[in-house]
Design a protein around this motif. Structure first.
Motif, PDB file in Angstrom:
ATOM      1  N   ALA A 122       2.640  29.527  53.235  1.00  0.00           N
ATOM      2  CA  ALA A 122       2.918  28.796  51.990  1.00  0.00           C
ATOM      3  C   ALA A 122       3.566  29.746  50.999  1.00  0.00           C
ATOM      4  O   ALA A 122       3.439  30.968  51.098  1.00  0.00           O
ATOM      5  CB  ALA A 122       1.636  28.209  51.412  1.00  0.00           C
ATOM      6  N   LEU A 123       4.255  29.156  50.029  1.00  0.00           N
ATOM      7  CA  LEU A 123       4.972  29.906  49.005  1.00  0.00           C
ATOM      8  C   LEU A 123       4.377  29.608  47.634  1.00  0.00           C
ATOM      9  O   LEU A 123       4.041  28.454  47.337  1.00  0.00           O
ATOM     10  CB  LEU A 123       6.451  29.523  49.005  1.00  0.00           C
ATOM     11  N   VAL A 124       4.268  30.646  46.799  1.00  0.00           N
ATOM     12  CA  VAL A 124       3.824  30.460  45.417  1.00  0.00           C
ATOM     13  C   VAL A 124       4.872  31.067  44.495  1.00  0.00           C
ATOM     14  O   VAL A 124       5.171  32.264  44.582  1.00  0.00           O
ATOM     15  CB  VAL A 124       2.453  31.110  45.162  1.00  0.00           C
ATOM     16  N   TYR A 125       5.434  30.235  43.627  1.00  0.00           N
ATOM     17  CA  TYR A 125       6.458  30.653  42.675  1.00  0.00           C
ATOM     18  C   TYR A 125       5.824  30.837  41.305  1.00  0.00           C
ATOM     19  O   TYR A 125       5.258  29.898  40.743  1.00  0.00           O
ATOM     20  CB  TYR A 125       7.563  29.595  42.597  1.00  0.00           C
ATOM     21  N   VAL A 126       5.928  32.038  40.748  1.00  0.00           N
ATOM     22  CA  VAL A 126       5.317  32.354  39.451  1.00  0.00           C
ATOM     23  C   VAL A 126       6.426  32.549  38.419  1.00  0.00           C
ATOM     24  O   VAL A 126       7.109  33.578  38.422  1.00  0.00           O
ATOM     25  CB  VAL A 126       4.442  33.619  39.543  1.00  0.00           C
ATOM     26  N   ALA A 127       6.629  31.547  37.569  1.00  0.00           N
ATOM     27  CA  ALA A 127       7.726  31.600  36.586  1.00  0.00           C
ATOM     28  C   ALA A 127       8.989  32.078  37.287  1.00  0.00           C
ATOM     29  O   ALA A 127       9.666  33.004  36.829  1.00  0.00           O
ATOM     30  CB  ALA A 127       7.361  32.512  35.418  1.00  0.00           C
ATOM     31  N   ALA A 128       9.297  31.440  38.409  1.00  0.00           N
ATOM     32  CA  ALA A 128      10.265  31.992  39.347  1.00  0.00           C
ATOM     33  C   ALA A 128      11.464  31.093  39.584  1.00  0.00           C
ATOM     34  O   ALA A 128      11.417  29.883  39.375  1.00  0.00           O
ATOM     35  CB  ALA A 128       9.567  32.272  40.677  1.00  0.00           C
ATOM     36  N   LEU A 129      12.523  31.726  40.062  1.00  0.00           N
ATOM     37  CA  LEU A 129      13.705  31.003  40.497  1.00  0.00           C
ATOM     38  C   LEU A 129      13.458  30.408  41.884  1.00  0.00           C
ATOM     39  O   LEU A 129      12.759  31.000  42.702  1.00  0.00           O
ATOM     40  CB  LEU A 129      14.906  31.953  40.535  1.00  0.00           C
ATOM     41  N   GLN A 130      14.084  29.246  42.121  1.00  0.00           N
ATOM     42  CA  GLN A 130      13.852  28.550  43.383  1.00  0.00           C
ATOM     43  C   GLN A 130      15.127  27.810  43.815  1.00  0.00           C
ATOM     44  O   GLN A 130      15.185  26.587  43.818  1.00  0.00           O
ATOM     45  CB  GLN A 130      12.684  27.560  43.232  1.00  0.00           C
ATOM     46  N   PRO A 131      16.160  28.554  44.213  1.00  0.00           N
ATOM     47  CA  PRO A 131      17.415  27.906  44.601  1.00  0.00           C
ATOM     48  C   PRO A 131      17.292  27.162  45.930  1.00  0.00           C
ATOM     49  O   PRO A 131      16.381  27.398  46.721  1.00  0.00           O
ATOM     50  CB  PRO A 131      18.399  29.087  44.736  1.00  0.00           C
ATOM     51  N   ASP A 132      18.251  26.300  46.172  1.00  0.00           N
ATOM     52  CA  ASP A 132      18.339  25.566  47.438  1.00  0.00           C
ATOM     53  C   ASP A 132      19.432  26.201  48.299  1.00  0.00           C
ATOM     54  O   ASP A 132      20.119  27.147  47.867  1.00  0.00           O
ATOM     55  CB  ASP A 132      18.654  24.095  47.158  1.00  0.00           C
ATOM     56  N   ASN A 133      19.626  25.666  49.477  1.00  0.00           N
ATOM     57  CA  ASN A 133      20.674  26.159  50.370  1.00  0.00           C
ATOM     58  C   ASN A 133      22.034  26.149  49.671  1.00  0.00           C
ATOM     59  O   ASN A 133      22.439  25.135  49.081  1.00  0.00           O
ATOM     60  CB  ASN A 133      20.761  25.282  51.626  1.00  0.00           C
ATOM     61  N   ASN A 136      22.804  29.768  44.107  1.00  0.00           N
ATOM     62  CA  ASN A 136      22.399  31.111  43.699  1.00  0.00           C
ATOM     63  C   ASN A 136      21.571  31.060  42.431  1.00  0.00           C
ATOM     64  O   ASN A 136      21.387  29.988  41.826  1.00  0.00           O
ATOM     65  CB  ASN A 136      23.616  32.035  43.542  1.00  0.00           C
ATOM     66  N   SER A 137      21.065  32.186  42.019  1.00  0.00           N
ATOM     67  CA  SER A 137      20.159  32.235  40.870  1.00  0.00           C
ATOM     68  C   SER A 137      20.863  31.949  39.550  1.00  0.00           C
ATOM     69  O   SER A 137      20.312  31.270  38.678  1.00  0.00           O
ATOM     70  CB  SER A 137      19.496  33.621  40.805  1.00  0.00           C
ATOM     71  N   ILE A 138      22.069  32.476  39.399  1.00  0.00           N
ATOM     72  CA  ILE A 138      22.750  32.343  38.114  1.00  0.00           C
ATOM     73  C   ILE A 138      23.054  30.879  37.807  1.00  0.00           C
ATOM     74  O   ILE A 138      23.068  30.471  36.633  1.00  0.00           O
ATOM     75  CB  ILE A 138      24.044  33.203  38.084  1.00  0.00           C
ATOM     76  N   GLN A 139      23.275  30.075  38.841  1.00  0.00           N
ATOM     77  CA  GLN A 139      23.524  28.646  38.616  1.00  0.00           C
ATOM     78  C   GLN A 139      22.379  28.013  37.846  1.00  0.00           C
ATOM     79  O   GLN A 139      22.591  27.238  36.910  1.00  0.00           O
ATOM     80  CB  GLN A 139      23.692  27.917  39.949  1.00  0.00           C
ATOM     81  N   TRP A 140      21.156  28.348  38.250  1.00  0.00           N
ATOM     82  CA  TRP A 140      19.996  27.768  37.586  1.00  0.00           C
ATOM     83  C   TRP A 140      19.756  28.375  36.216  1.00  0.00           C
ATOM     84  O   TRP A 140      19.371  27.668  35.269  1.00  0.00           O
ATOM     85  CB  TRP A 140      18.761  27.914  38.471  1.00  0.00           C
ATOM     86  N   LEU A 141      19.998  29.652  36.066  1.00  0.00           N
ATOM     87  CA  LEU A 141      19.801  30.298  34.760  1.00  0.00           C
ATOM     88  C   LEU A 141      20.755  29.734  33.703  1.00  0.00           C
ATOM     89  O   LEU A 141      20.485  29.809  32.504  1.00  0.00           O
ATOM     90  CB  LEU A 141      19.999  31.808  34.890  1.00  0.00           C
ATOM     91  N   GLN A 142      21.865  29.156  34.153  1.00  0.00           N
ATOM     92  CA  GLN A 142      22.865  28.615  33.224  1.00  0.00           C
ATOM     93  C   GLN A 142      22.670  27.128  32.941  1.00  0.00           C
ATOM     94  O   GLN A 142      23.467  26.527  32.225  1.00  0.00           O
ATOM     95  CB  GLN A 142      24.270  28.844  33.792  1.00  0.00           C
ATOM     96  N   THR A 143      21.604  26.530  33.471  1.00  0.00           N
ATOM     97  CA  THR A 143      21.408  25.088  33.271  1.00  0.00           C
ATOM     98  C   THR A 143      20.760  24.750  31.938  1.00  0.00           C
ATOM     99  O   THR A 143      20.615  23.571  31.604  1.00  0.00           O
ATOM    100  CB  THR A 143      20.559  24.487  34.412  1.00  0.00           C
ATOM    101  N   ALA A 144      20.356  25.759  31.180  1.00  0.00           N
ATOM    102  CA  ALA A 144      19.788  25.534  29.844  1.00  0.00           C
ATOM    103  C   ALA A 144      20.124  26.734  28.967  1.00  0.00           C
ATOM    104  O   ALA A 144      20.262  27.856  29.477  1.00  0.00           O
ATOM    105  CB  ALA A 144      18.270  25.354  29.922  1.00  0.00           C
ATOM    106  N   PRO A 145      20.290  26.514  27.664  1.00  0.00           N
ATOM    107  CA  PRO A 145      20.605  27.639  26.773  1.00  0.00           C
ATOM    108  C   PRO A 145      19.488  28.675  26.799  1.00  0.00           C
ATOM    109  O   PRO A 145      18.308  28.319  26.833  1.00  0.00           O
ATOM    110  CB  PRO A 145      20.704  26.973  25.392  1.00  0.00           C
ATOM    111  N   PRO A 146      19.824  29.959  26.789  1.00  0.00           N
ATOM    112  CA  PRO A 146      18.780  30.992  26.782  1.00  0.00           C
ATOM    113  C   PRO A 146      18.036  31.013  25.452  1.00  0.00           C
ATOM    114  O   PRO A 146      18.590  30.661  24.403  1.00  0.00           O
ATOM    115  CB  PRO A 146      19.560  32.288  26.994  1.00  0.00           C
TER     116      PRO A 146
END
Length: 265
Positions: A122-133, A136-146
Protein backbone atom coordinates in the motif's frame (compact mmCIF):
# COMPACT_ATOMS: atom_id res chain seq x y z
CA UNK A 1 -24.58 -60.62 21.65
CA UNK A 2 -24.02 -58.23 24.52
CA UNK A 3 -27.07 -56.14 25.38
CA UNK A 4 -26.41 -52.38 25.98
CA UNK A 5 -28.63 -50.77 28.52
CA UNK A 6 -30.71 -47.70 27.80
CA UNK A 7 -28.59 -45.78 30.28
CA UNK A 8 -25.37 -46.67 28.46
CA UNK A 9 -26.94 -45.84 25.08
CA UNK A 10 -27.96 -42.40 26.31
CA UNK A 11 -24.50 -41.79 27.78
CA UNK A 12 -22.85 -42.67 24.45
CA UNK A 13 -25.31 -40.45 22.57
CA UNK A 14 -24.64 -37.40 24.73
CA UNK A 15 -20.84 -37.92 24.57
CA UNK A 16 -21.05 -38.10 20.77
CA UNK A 17 -23.27 -35.00 20.61
CA UNK A 18 -20.87 -33.08 22.86
CA UNK A 19 -17.96 -34.03 20.62
CA UNK A 20 -19.79 -32.84 17.50
CA UNK A 21 -20.72 -29.51 19.13
CA UNK A 22 -17.14 -29.00 20.27
CA UNK A 23 -15.86 -29.51 16.72
CA UNK A 24 -18.50 -27.12 15.34
CA UNK A 25 -17.64 -24.33 17.79
CA UNK A 26 -13.90 -24.80 17.20
CA UNK A 27 -14.43 -24.44 13.44
CA UNK A 28 -16.58 -21.34 13.91
CA UNK A 29 -14.02 -19.71 16.19
CA UNK A 30 -11.14 -20.41 13.80
CA UNK A 31 -13.11 -18.99 10.88
CA UNK A 32 -14.06 -15.90 12.90
CA UNK A 33 -10.46 -15.28 13.89
CA UNK A 34 -9.35 -15.69 10.29
CA UNK A 35 -11.86 -13.07 9.15
CA UNK A 36 -11.23 -10.51 11.90
CA UNK A 37 -7.48 -10.87 12.47
CA UNK A 38 -6.05 -9.92 9.08
CA UNK A 39 -2.26 -10.12 9.08
CA UNK A 40 -0.61 -6.83 9.95
CA UNK A 41 2.14 -5.50 7.68
CA UNK A 42 5.16 -4.62 9.81
CA UNK A 43 7.55 -3.07 7.26
CA UNK A 44 7.43 0.67 6.55
CA UNK A 45 9.68 2.56 4.13
CA UNK A 46 9.73 6.37 4.40
CA UNK A 47 10.69 8.57 1.42
CA UNK A 48 11.46 12.27 1.94
CA UNK A 49 10.84 15.05 -0.53
CA UNK A 50 12.69 18.00 -2.02
CA UNK A 51 14.31 20.65 0.20
CA UNK A 52 14.62 18.04 2.96
CA UNK A 53 16.44 14.88 3.97
CA UNK A 54 15.67 11.71 5.93
CA UNK A 55 16.29 13.25 9.36
CA UNK A 56 12.82 14.79 9.38
CA UNK A 57 11.27 11.36 9.86
CA UNK A 58 12.82 10.84 13.32
CA UNK A 59 9.68 11.49 15.36
CA UNK A 60 7.53 9.24 13.20
CA UNK A 61 10.26 6.58 13.25
CA UNK A 62 10.25 6.54 17.04
CA UNK A 63 6.46 6.18 17.24
CA UNK A 64 6.29 3.36 14.71
CA UNK A 65 9.26 1.37 16.01
CA UNK A 66 7.85 1.47 19.54
CA UNK A 67 4.72 -0.15 18.11
CA UNK A 68 6.76 -2.97 16.61
CA UNK A 69 7.20 -1.74 13.04
CA UNK A 70 10.39 -2.24 11.06
CA UNK A 71 11.08 1.23 9.65
CA UNK A 72 13.56 2.10 6.90
CA UNK A 73 14.32 5.68 5.87
CA UNK A 74 15.45 6.36 2.31
CA UNK A 75 18.05 9.05 1.65
CA UNK A 76 17.11 10.33 -1.78
CA UNK A 77 19.99 11.68 -3.89
CA UNK A 78 17.47 14.16 -5.37
CA UNK A 79 19.44 14.10 -8.63
CA UNK A 80 16.57 12.77 -10.78
CA UNK A 81 13.32 10.85 -10.52
CA UNK A 82 15.09 7.70 -11.75
CA UNK A 83 17.82 8.04 -9.11
CA UNK A 84 15.34 8.56 -6.29
CA UNK A 85 13.26 5.60 -7.46
CA UNK A 86 16.42 3.49 -7.58
CA UNK A 87 17.30 4.47 -3.99
CA UNK A 88 13.79 3.58 -2.87
CA UNK A 89 13.85 0.25 -4.69
CA UNK A 90 17.14 -0.57 -3.00
CA UNK A 91 15.45 -0.10 0.40
CA UNK A 92 12.44 -2.16 -0.71
CA UNK A 93 14.69 -5.00 -1.89
CA UNK A 94 15.96 -5.37 1.69
CA UNK A 95 12.50 -5.78 3.24
CA UNK A 96 11.53 -9.26 4.41
CA UNK A 97 7.93 -9.09 3.30
CA UNK A 98 4.97 -6.80 2.42
CA UNK A 99 5.73 -3.12 2.97
CA UNK A 100 3.89 0.16 3.38
CA UNK A 101 5.60 2.78 1.21
CA UNK A 102 5.25 6.37 2.46
CA UNK A 103 6.19 9.51 0.54
CA UNK A 104 6.21 13.18 1.51
CA UNK A 105 5.93 16.03 -1.00
CA UNK A 106 8.20 15.21 -3.99
CA UNK A 107 8.51 11.79 -2.35
CA UNK A 108 4.92 11.20 -3.48
CA UNK A 109 6.06 11.28 -7.10
CA UNK A 110 8.88 8.91 -6.19
CA UNK A 111 6.59 6.34 -4.52
CA UNK A 112 4.12 6.59 -7.40
CA UNK A 113 6.82 5.03 -9.60
CA UNK A 114 8.68 2.96 -7.00
CA UNK A 115 5.41 1.61 -5.63
CA UNK A 116 5.29 -0.91 -8.46
CA UNK A 117 7.90 -2.92 -6.53
CA UNK A 118 6.39 -6.35 -5.71
CA UNK A 119 6.91 -5.93 -1.96
CA UNK A 120 4.78 -2.75 -1.78
CA UNK A 121 1.36 -3.55 -0.34
CA UNK A 122 0.00 0.00 0.00
CA UNK A 123 0.99 3.62 -0.53
CA UNK A 124 0.69 6.54 1.90
CA UNK A 125 0.96 10.08 0.52
CA UNK A 126 1.83 12.75 3.11
CA UNK A 127 1.12 16.25 1.74
CA UNK A 128 2.48 14.69 -1.42
CA UNK A 129 2.42 14.86 -5.17
CA UNK A 130 0.56 12.06 -6.93
CA UNK A 131 0.87 12.23 -10.73
CA UNK A 132 -0.73 9.78 -13.14
CA UNK A 133 0.81 8.01 -16.13
CA UNK A 134 2.46 10.54 -18.43
CA UNK A 135 2.05 13.39 -15.93
CA UNK A 136 4.83 15.21 -14.11
CA UNK A 137 4.98 17.06 -10.82
CA UNK A 138 5.16 20.59 -12.17
CA UNK A 139 1.83 20.12 -13.97
CA UNK A 140 0.09 19.67 -10.65
CA UNK A 141 2.02 22.40 -8.85
CA UNK A 142 0.77 24.84 -11.50
CA UNK A 143 -2.92 23.97 -11.09
CA UNK A 144 -3.39 26.55 -8.32
CA UNK A 145 -1.71 29.86 -7.45
CA UNK A 146 1.15 29.43 -4.97
CA UNK A 147 0.70 30.73 -1.44
CA UNK A 148 2.51 34.05 -0.75
CA UNK A 149 4.71 32.19 1.75
CA UNK A 150 5.91 29.69 -0.87
CA UNK A 151 9.65 30.18 -1.38
CA UNK A 152 10.70 27.74 -4.10
CA UNK A 153 13.31 29.54 -6.21
CA UNK A 154 14.06 29.12 -9.91
CA UNK A 155 16.87 26.65 -10.65
CA UNK A 156 20.42 28.01 -10.55
CA UNK A 157 23.00 27.62 -13.32
CA UNK A 158 23.55 24.00 -12.26
CA UNK A 159 19.85 23.18 -12.53
CA UNK A 160 19.41 22.94 -8.76
CA UNK A 161 16.35 24.46 -7.08
CA UNK A 162 16.48 25.78 -3.54
CA UNK A 163 13.93 27.16 -1.10
CA UNK A 164 14.30 30.84 -0.21
CA UNK A 165 15.86 30.94 3.27
CA UNK A 166 13.79 33.98 4.21
CA UNK A 167 10.56 32.09 3.48
CA UNK A 168 11.52 28.59 4.59
CA UNK A 169 10.03 28.79 8.10
CA UNK A 170 6.66 30.24 7.09
CA UNK A 171 6.40 28.48 3.73
CA UNK A 172 7.72 25.03 4.54
CA UNK A 173 7.55 24.44 8.29
CA UNK A 174 5.21 27.06 9.72
CA UNK A 175 4.12 25.02 12.75
CA UNK A 176 7.66 24.14 13.88
CA UNK A 177 9.96 26.27 15.98
CA UNK A 178 12.41 28.59 14.24
CA UNK A 179 15.24 26.41 15.53
CA UNK A 180 13.73 23.29 13.93
CA UNK A 181 13.10 25.11 10.67
CA UNK A 182 16.66 26.45 10.62
CA UNK A 183 18.02 22.91 11.05
CA UNK A 184 15.82 21.61 8.23
CA UNK A 185 17.00 24.39 5.94
CA UNK A 186 20.64 23.65 6.77
CA UNK A 187 20.24 19.90 6.21
CA UNK A 188 18.22 19.94 2.98
CA UNK A 189 19.49 18.07 -0.05
CA UNK A 190 20.36 19.73 -3.37
CA UNK A 191 17.27 19.11 -5.50
CA UNK A 192 17.82 18.91 -9.26
CA UNK A 193 14.77 20.62 -10.73
CA UNK A 194 14.61 18.30 -13.75
CA UNK A 195 12.81 15.83 -11.49
CA UNK A 196 9.73 18.05 -11.41
CA UNK A 197 9.46 17.78 -15.21
CA UNK A 198 9.94 14.01 -15.49
CA UNK A 199 6.72 12.11 -16.26
CA UNK A 200 5.51 8.99 -14.49
CA UNK A 201 5.64 5.83 -16.61
CA UNK A 202 3.43 3.61 -14.44
CA UNK A 203 1.40 4.99 -11.53
CA UNK A 204 1.38 2.40 -8.75
CA UNK A 205 -1.72 3.90 -7.13
CA UNK A 206 -3.74 2.53 -10.03
CA UNK A 207 -3.09 -1.01 -8.79
CA UNK A 208 -2.48 -0.70 -5.04
CA UNK A 209 -4.43 0.72 -2.06
CA UNK A 210 -3.56 4.36 -1.45
CA UNK A 211 -3.97 6.66 1.54
CA UNK A 212 -3.49 10.41 1.36
CA UNK A 213 -2.91 13.01 4.07
CA UNK A 214 -3.96 16.59 3.31
CA UNK A 215 -1.98 19.09 5.38
CA UNK A 216 -4.62 21.80 5.78
CA UNK A 217 -2.13 24.60 6.56
CA UNK A 218 0.30 23.71 3.76
CA UNK A 219 1.92 26.69 2.00
CA UNK A 220 4.19 24.68 -0.32
CA UNK A 221 1.65 22.36 -1.99
CA UNK A 222 -1.70 24.01 -1.45
CA UNK A 223 -4.34 21.78 0.18
CA UNK A 224 -6.67 22.10 -2.81
CA UNK A 225 -4.02 20.55 -5.07
CA UNK A 226 -3.62 17.67 -2.63
CA UNK A 227 -7.38 17.12 -2.46
CA UNK A 228 -7.74 17.19 -6.25
CA UNK A 229 -5.01 14.60 -6.79
CA UNK A 230 -6.28 12.27 -4.07
CA UNK A 231 -9.88 12.56 -5.19
CA UNK A 232 -8.96 11.79 -8.79
CA UNK A 233 -7.18 8.58 -7.74
CA UNK A 234 -9.83 7.42 -5.23
CA UNK A 235 -7.23 7.66 -2.48
CA UNK A 236 -8.56 7.35 1.08
CA UNK A 237 -8.17 10.90 2.42
CA UNK A 238 -7.36 12.07 5.95
CA UNK A 239 -7.12 15.80 6.66
CA UNK A 240 -4.71 16.87 9.42
CA UNK A 241 -4.13 20.42 10.58
CA UNK A 242 -0.48 21.09 9.94
CA UNK A 243 2.14 22.67 7.70
CA UNK A 244 3.87 21.07 4.75
CA UNK A 245 5.93 19.06 7.25
CA UNK A 246 2.85 17.72 9.05
CA UNK A 247 4.68 14.44 9.64
CA UNK A 248 7.03 16.35 11.98
CA UNK A 249 4.47 18.57 13.70
CA UNK A 250 1.73 15.90 13.94
CA UNK A 251 3.57 12.54 13.97
CA UNK A 252 0.93 10.73 16.05
CA UNK A 253 -1.83 11.64 13.61
CA UNK A 254 0.30 10.67 10.62
CA UNK A 255 1.28 7.38 12.26
CA UNK A 256 -2.40 6.43 12.61
CA UNK A 257 -2.85 6.63 8.83
CA UNK A 258 0.21 4.44 8.25
CA UNK A 259 -0.98 1.94 10.85
CA UNK A 260 -4.43 1.85 9.24
CA UNK A 261 -2.81 1.10 5.90
CA UNK A 262 -0.78 -1.71 7.49
CA UNK A 263 -3.99 -3.28 8.80
CA UNK A 264 -5.77 -2.77 5.48
CA UNK A 265 -8.62 -0.89 7.18
Amino acid sequence: MKTISIKEQLKSYFLFAALILSLVFTTVNVNAQTKTAAPQIKNVVLVHGAFADGSGWQGLYQILTKKGYNVTIVQNPLSSLADDVAATNLALDKQDGPTILVGHSWGGTVITEAGNHPKVAALVYVAALQPDNGENSIQWLQTAPPAPENGVLAPDDKGIAYYDKAKFHAGFAGDLSKEQADFMYASQGAFHAQGFGTPITKAAWRDKPSYGIVATEDKSITPDIQRAMYKRSNTKITEIKGSHVVFISQPEAVSKVIIAASKKL
